[in-house]
Design a protein around this motif. Structure first.
Motif, PDB file in Angstrom:
ATOM      1  N   LEU A  16       0.886  -1.162   0.000  1.00  0.00           N
ATOM      2  CA  LEU A  16       0.000   0.000   0.000  1.00  0.00           C
ATOM      3  C   LEU A  16       0.921   1.207   0.000  1.00  0.00           C
ATOM      4  N   GLU A  17       0.780   2.069  -1.003  1.00  0.00           N
ATOM      5  CA  GLU A  17       1.708   3.191  -1.096  1.00  0.00           C
ATOM      6  C   GLU A  17       1.009   4.434  -1.617  1.00  0.00           C
ATOM      7  N   ASP A  18       1.688   5.580  -1.491  1.00  0.00           N
ATOM      8  CA  ASP A  18       1.176   6.828  -2.049  1.00  0.00           C
ATOM      9  C   ASP A  18       1.588   6.916  -3.507  1.00  0.00           C
ATOM     10  N   MET A 125      -7.670  -0.429  -7.442  1.00  0.00           N
ATOM     11  CA  MET A 125      -7.372  -0.401  -6.003  1.00  0.00           C
ATOM     12  C   MET A 125      -6.601   0.859  -5.629  1.00  0.00           C
ATOM     13  N   SER A 126      -7.226   2.009  -5.910  1.00  0.00           N
ATOM     14  CA  SER A 126      -6.662   3.293  -5.487  1.00  0.00           C
ATOM     15  C   SER A 126      -7.833   4.137  -4.993  1.00  0.00           C
ATOM     16  N   GLU A 127      -7.531   5.117  -4.133  1.00  0.00           N
ATOM     17  CA  GLU A 127      -8.616   5.900  -3.531  1.00  0.00           C
ATOM     18  C   GLU A 127      -9.472   6.602  -4.576  1.00  0.00           C
ATOM     19  N   ARG A 128      -8.838   7.002  -5.675  1.00  0.00           N
ATOM     20  CA  ARG A 128      -9.572   7.596  -6.795  1.00  0.00           C
ATOM     21  C   ARG A 128      -9.062   6.973  -8.086  1.00  0.00           C
ATOM     22  N   TRP A 129      -9.952   6.862  -9.078  1.00  0.00           N
ATOM     23  CA  TRP A 129      -9.534   6.386 -10.394  1.00  0.00           C
ATOM     24  C   TRP A 129     -10.316   7.110 -11.476  1.00  0.00           C
TER      25      TRP A 129
END
Ligand SMILES: [Zn+2]
Length: 349
Positions: A16-18, A125-129
């Protein structure tokens, strides 16, 4: 923003990364992730066995079973802020092959298609797409979190369409279907079989837990015996296990004019007890068809969204057996015996 990424073909590389905000080139619609379902393909990619990063990159954002909420609809989508959407997974190959050229990217002939979260395009699987408007499927609001089941439902919507198309090559009034494997694909396949008005049978090894109850509550019959020991010859078999012995027995057991649809992916296993020529002779003498089915095109996404919207919400909700937070992605990727569908939840619905 936070994202779950992996270096494809490198075991234990998931983290899990930025990462940067989603690239505008991925589409004019900006979506906030609600949840992403986990399937065997994600586990395979995370274990280093499968997957391709986007061109020029080493890491891939994982996830192809999406559910999100529209943040910015963009100028052309017709969507509204707050709409629930699911992103189509596959994109046609760039050549394109004849099938991709007519929108049948699920039947791509040259293998140069791309897939979000799997093959050369970042997943969900990212906060926004971001997504192209024509690849965002709006779902019935009342489905809520259950919209995350749309992608696996598209797989069986296609399988059923092809089974029925093949069956109609002659006069055919199918009555019974056997679904082998009571995982998410098998159970959703059984649901669509019920919606078609068929007598549905589901076979799985699990003798306890939620699978037998889910099958019974669907109005279907649950079996734990082998396919060979079933007391009837099904008109249709939807094979979702990928297990060699189950496949071989299915091809022998199918009734006259019946269709066996292979939807499970497996490998190796024990050699069949029945010689290939004997299996083939049985198929010849009963006019059987064995088909493989994978992926789905936009028509199947539309049909699957309709099927989910018609389904009983409390039954569907029991398919989601575990919800994990993004920081617990490792637990989400690890299968527990009682799991049916595990999801990673990014935001509340
Ligand atoms: Zn193609």
């Amino acid at each position: 923003m936070k994202a779950i990424t992996v270096e494809p073909k490198k075991p234990e590389s998931a983290r899990l990364e930025d990462i940067d905000e989603p690239d505008f080139r991925n589409g004019s619609v900006l979506v906030e992730a609600v949840a992403v379902g986990i399937c065997g393909t994600d586990a395979e990619i995370a274990s280093g066995k499968y997957g391709w990063p986007p061109p020029g990159k080493t890491r891939l954002v994982l996830g192809h079973e999406s559910l999100g909420r529209v943040l910015e609809p963009g100028p052309t989508s017709g969507l509204k802020q707050g709409d629930l959407v699911v992103g189509i997974v596959r994109r046609p190959d760039p050549v394109p092959c004849p099938n991709c050229a007519v929108g049948e990217w699920d039947m791509c002939r040259n293998g140069q298609y791309t897939e979000r979260g799997i093959k050369q395009i970042d997943g969900y699987m990212s906060e926004r797409w971001r997504i192209e408007p024509e690849y965002a499927i709006k779902i019935d609001r009342t489905l809520g979190l259950l919209g995350v089941l749309l992608e696996p439902t598209t797989v069986v919507a296609k399988a059923w369409e092809h089974i029925l198309a093949v069956g109609r090559r002659a006069f055919w009034e199918p009555e019974t279907v056997l679904v082998t494997g009571a995982g998410p694909i098998g159970l959703l396949g059984a649901l669509l079989g019920k919606q078609l008005g068929l007598e549905v049978h589901v076979l799985d090894r699990a003798e306890t837990g939620s699978k037998p109850e889910l099958v019974r509550d669907l109005g279907a019959t649950y079996h734990t015996c082998s396919v060979a020991d079933l007391g009837f010859a099904p008109d249709i078999i939807l094979e979702c296990t990928g297990v060699g012995s189950v496949i071989a027995e299915s091809i022998s057991k199918i009734g006259p004019n019946g269709v066996v649809c292979l939807a499970g992916i497996g490998s190796r296993g024990a050699l069949p007890k029945m010689a290939t020529a004997d299996t083939a002779s049985a198929a010849v003498l009963k006019n059987n068809v064995v088909i493989g089915s994978v992926n789905a095109n936009k028509r199947h996404w539309y049909k699957a969204a309709e099927a989910l919207a018609r389904a009983d919400r409390s039954w569907l909700s029991r398919l989601i057996t575990r919800r994990e937070r993004p920081e617990n992605f490792k637990q989400a990727l690890a299968r527990a015996p009682e799991d049916i569908k595990v999801i990673i939840q990014f935001s509340e619905i």
